[in-house]
Write a protein that holds these residues in place. Structure first.
Motif, PDB file in Angstrom:
ATOM      1  N   ALA A 242       0.732  -1.160  -0.029  1.00 55.33           N
ATOM      2  CA  ALA A 242      -0.054  -0.029  -0.117  1.00 55.33           C
ATOM      3  C   ALA A 242       1.015   1.289   0.296  1.00 55.33           C
ATOM      4  O   ALA A 242       1.975   1.328   0.646  1.00 55.33           O
ATOM      5  CB  ALA A 242      -0.952   0.014   1.232  1.00 55.33           C
ATOM      6  N   TRP A 243       0.483   2.443  -0.437  1.00 55.83           N
ATOM      7  CA  TRP A 243       1.387   3.549  -0.681  1.00 55.83           C
ATOM      8  C   TRP A 243       1.082   4.117   0.610  1.00 55.83           C
ATOM      9  O   TRP A 243       0.230   4.350   1.196  1.00 55.83           O
ATOM     10  CB  TRP A 243       0.744   4.366  -1.680  1.00 55.83           C
ATOM     11  CG  TRP A 243       0.921   4.089  -3.289  1.00 55.83           C
ATOM     12  CD1 TRP A 243      -0.087   3.213  -3.798  1.00 55.83           C
ATOM     13  CD2 TRP A 243       1.975   4.225  -3.912  1.00 55.83           C
ATOM     14  NE1 TRP A 243       0.549   2.898  -5.296  1.00 55.83           N
ATOM     15  CE2 TRP A 243       1.714   3.784  -5.132  1.00 55.83           C
ATOM     16  CE3 TRP A 243       3.153   5.099  -3.551  1.00 55.83           C
ATOM     17  CZ2 TRP A 243       2.500   3.807  -6.294  1.00 55.83           C
ATOM     18  CZ3 TRP A 243       4.075   5.271  -4.820  1.00 55.83           C
ATOM     19  CH2 TRP A 243       3.853   4.419  -5.928  1.00 55.83           C
ATOM     20  N   SER A 244       2.307   4.786   1.227  1.00 57.20           N
ATOM     21  CA  SER A 244       2.431   5.487   2.407  1.00 57.20           C
ATOM     22  C   SER A 244       3.536   6.461   2.341  1.00 57.20           C
ATOM     23  O   SER A 244       4.444   6.389   1.483  1.00 57.20           O
ATOM     24  CB  SER A 244       2.618   4.507   3.405  1.00 57.20           C
ATOM     25  OG  SER A 244       3.809   3.820   3.345  1.00 57.20           O
ATOM     26  N   LYS A 245       3.428   7.259   3.316  1.00 60.01           N
ATOM     27  CA  LYS A 245       4.635   8.099   3.493  1.00 60.01           C
ATOM     28  C   LYS A 245       5.911   7.563   3.932  1.00 60.01           C
ATOM     29  O   LYS A 245       5.840   6.818   4.909  1.00 60.01           O
ATOM     30  CB  LYS A 245       4.172   9.191   4.465  1.00 60.01           C
ATOM     31  CG  LYS A 245       5.405  10.256   4.912  1.00 60.01           C
ATOM     32  CD  LYS A 245       5.198  11.320   5.907  1.00 60.01           C
ATOM     33  CE  LYS A 245       6.157  12.120   6.572  1.00 60.01           C
ATOM     34  NZ  LYS A 245       5.689  12.893   7.571  1.00 60.01           N
ATOM     35  N   GLU A 246       7.118   7.795   3.069  1.00 61.14           N
ATOM     36  CA  GLU A 246       8.213   7.296   3.464  1.00 61.14           C
ATOM     37  C   GLU A 246       9.013   7.831   4.370  1.00 61.14           C
ATOM     38  O   GLU A 246       9.416   7.513   5.662  1.00 61.14           O
ATOM     39  CB  GLU A 246       9.178   6.940   2.484  1.00 61.14           C
ATOM     40  CG  GLU A 246      10.531   6.155   2.754  1.00 61.14           C
ATOM     41  CD  GLU A 246      11.434   5.942   1.610  1.00 61.14           C
ATOM     42  OE1 GLU A 246      12.413   5.163   1.726  1.00 61.14           O
ATOM     43  OE2 GLU A 246      11.559   6.678   0.540  1.00 61.14           O
ATOM     44  N   TYR A 247       9.117   9.292   3.939  1.00 60.20           N
ATOM     45  CA  TYR A 247       9.635  10.256   5.043  1.00 60.20           C
ATOM     46  C   TYR A 247       9.540  11.752   4.443  1.00 60.20           C
ATOM     47  O   TYR A 247       9.020  12.012   3.147  1.00 60.20           O
ATOM     48  CB  TYR A 247      11.426   9.954   4.864  1.00 60.20           C
ATOM     49  CG  TYR A 247      11.805  10.603   3.829  1.00 60.20           C
ATOM     50  CD1 TYR A 247      12.926  11.844   3.558  1.00 60.20           C
ATOM     51  CD2 TYR A 247      12.152  10.058   2.647  1.00 60.20           C
ATOM     52  CE1 TYR A 247      13.434  12.162   2.502  1.00 60.20           C
ATOM     53  CE2 TYR A 247      12.749  10.257   1.458  1.00 60.20           C
ATOM     54  CZ  TYR A 247      13.426  11.534   1.531  1.00 60.20           C
ATOM     55  OH  TYR A 247      14.113  11.799   0.426  1.00 60.20           O
ATOM     56  N   ALA A 248       9.802  12.752   5.219  1.00 56.36           N
ATOM     57  CA  ALA A 248       9.899  14.074   4.873  1.00 56.36           C
ATOM     58  C   ALA A 248      11.238  14.715   5.120  1.00 56.36           C
ATOM     59  O   ALA A 248      11.911  14.366   5.971  1.00 56.36           O
ATOM     60  CB  ALA A 248       8.812  14.945   5.702  1.00 56.36           C
TER      61      ALA A 248
END
Length: 438
Positions: free
Chosen positions: A357-363
């Motif tokens: 599933a697509w998700s935030k990896e990092y900022a």
């Protein structure tokens, strides 16, 4: 950190390498059908899983990526796409799966594939300006993998498709098509000569494998003239290309595995690499950011002669997982007053998961403790990558969007990877590798 000013946002994604051959049983119907029928045909496939590591983007992966981008960044007015719409080995796969070895057949199928890409992007972002660079696989040359040559039918065939869907007025469409249709590069000023200028390069003409340096020299002269005009008008520029300057870390490491020696091997021809770096340094006050793709890794380059960062080149992660990377894309913020970058957030699809599933990896700012706004901050982040174990581990992990890369990083080859972002000329790269190796 720099003042965040008035933030705007844009979307950066690259290297989809859409593979219409992923389900070979559909290829005859795709070849015989108008592109308007492609969505129905592709969605009828029994292959519903995302493309696996080692493969280019199939229909489920491409659609999933676009849907997630639209869910997170539907209101962006600008999308940067640094190239490679078509899959690897596109000409060969077309001939093998259709039995058609004609140039006309290949041209038509490539045009339909690009039209499908344009249709799908435009359906999610109908009001956005989409700046597309020509990738090294974006060609209808039978040999493939060197990009479109000046005068190729690929450029003249795809120019109307891109112009109509991806630009919002006739002035920008004309500016785009007038040079893209011939050479694959262009410059547009959507907000007029006092606004931000986008210069989009066909840097495939600057690789060693390209057999016509005269065409590359013409483009380099055009690039220099565009920069000079912008500097004279106190205009800010973002540059978009496909292939980054500096070392090709994968090639360097592959050579090291054979020879035991780490030595510079460039993405571009050394002469064109030096000329590009020279122009970016000469116009460092004009160029506010540079973007490429090609490596399929989330990476960057400090454009410098070795005496400190003068410009920043950001490398987009790819959607295609063909090099054993996870698919990824990025949403950027920037200062609308200065055109300086501020921050970016990377979203990835973990193909190692049992339920990807697509998700935030990092900022970026959260991870590195700096914004993207100033050379001092770029240099500080690079310094931390070289000296801070936690920062270094984060950088290495982000290279493949959280997946094992094609050439795994080891203690022995680590200097090849660490020198790549900060030293873009052969002599400075080799010296940095020697210093890092101790």
């Amino acid at each position: 950190m720099a003042d965040t000013g008035n933030p705007g946002t844009f979307l950066l994604f690259s290297d989809v390498h859409f593979d219409p051959f992923a389900d070979p049983s559909l290829v005859p119907a795709l070849a015989a059908s108008d592109v308007s029928a492609w969505t129905g045909l592709l969605s009828s496939s029994s292959q519903t899983a995302y493309a696996a590591y080692g493969s280019d983007s199939n229909y489920p992966l491409f659609e999933s990526a676009l849907d997630d981008m639209a869910a997170r960044a539907a209101d962006v007015s600008t999308i940067l796409y640094p190239g490679d719409i078509l899959a690897h080995d596109f000409p060969q796969d077309y001939a093998a799966l259709t039995g058609d070895t004609s140039q006309a057949g290949l041209d038509a199928f490539a045009q339909k594939t690009v039209a499908f890409f344009v249709q799908e992007v435009d359906s999610r972002f109908p009001d956005a300006m989409v700046l597309v660079a020509d990738g090294n696989c974006d060609t209808d040359n039978m040999s493939g993998s060197i990009g479109a040559r000046p005068g190729d039918p690929y450029l003249s065939d795809t120019a109307p498709l891109l112009a109509q869907a991806f630009f919002n007025n006739d002035t920008d469409r004309t500016a785009f098509a007038s040079t893209y249709a011939v050479g694959g590069y262009y410059a547009v000023e959507p907000d007029g000569p006092t606004g931000l200028k986008y210069i989009v390069l066909n840097d495939n003409l600057w690789i060693t494998e390209y057999d016509d340096p005269a065409a590359g020299a013409v483009e380099l002269s055009w690039f220099a003239s565009e920069l000079a005009e912008s500097a004279q008008n106190f205009q800010k520029v973002w540059v978009v290309g496909h292939i980054p300057v500096g070392a090709n870390a994968s090639s360097v490491v592959a050579s090291y595995d054979q020879t035991g020696r780490i030595a510079y091997s460039g993405n571009l021809d050394d002469g064109f690499n030096a000329a590009f770096v020279g122009l970016e340094l000469a116009y460092d006050a004009t160029i506010k950011a540079t973007f490429t793709g090609h490596t399929h890794n989330d990476d960057f380059r400090l454009v410098t002669d070795g005496s400190g960062a003068a410009n920043l080149l950001r490398i987009a992660p790819s959607i295609s997982p063909v090099f054993d990377n996870n698919p990824g894309y990025q949403v950027y913020s920037f200062d609308t007053r200065t055109s300086s970058l501020l921050d970016e957030t990377t979203y990835t699809l973990d193909l190692q998961s049992s339920s990807p599933a697509w998700s935030k990896e990092y900022a970026y700012a959260e991870t590195y403790g700096q914004t993207l706004a100033t050379p001092q901050e770029w240099q500080a982040v690079y310094g931390a990558i070289l000296t801070n174990p936690a920062t270094q581990a984060a950088y290495i992990d982000h290279l493949g969007q959280g997946a094992a890369t094609q050439f795994p990083v080891t203690a022995a080859n680590l200097p090849a990877y660490l020198a790549t972002p900060g030293f873009v000329l052969p002599a400075t790269y080799n010296a940095a590798v020697a210093a890092l190796a101790g």
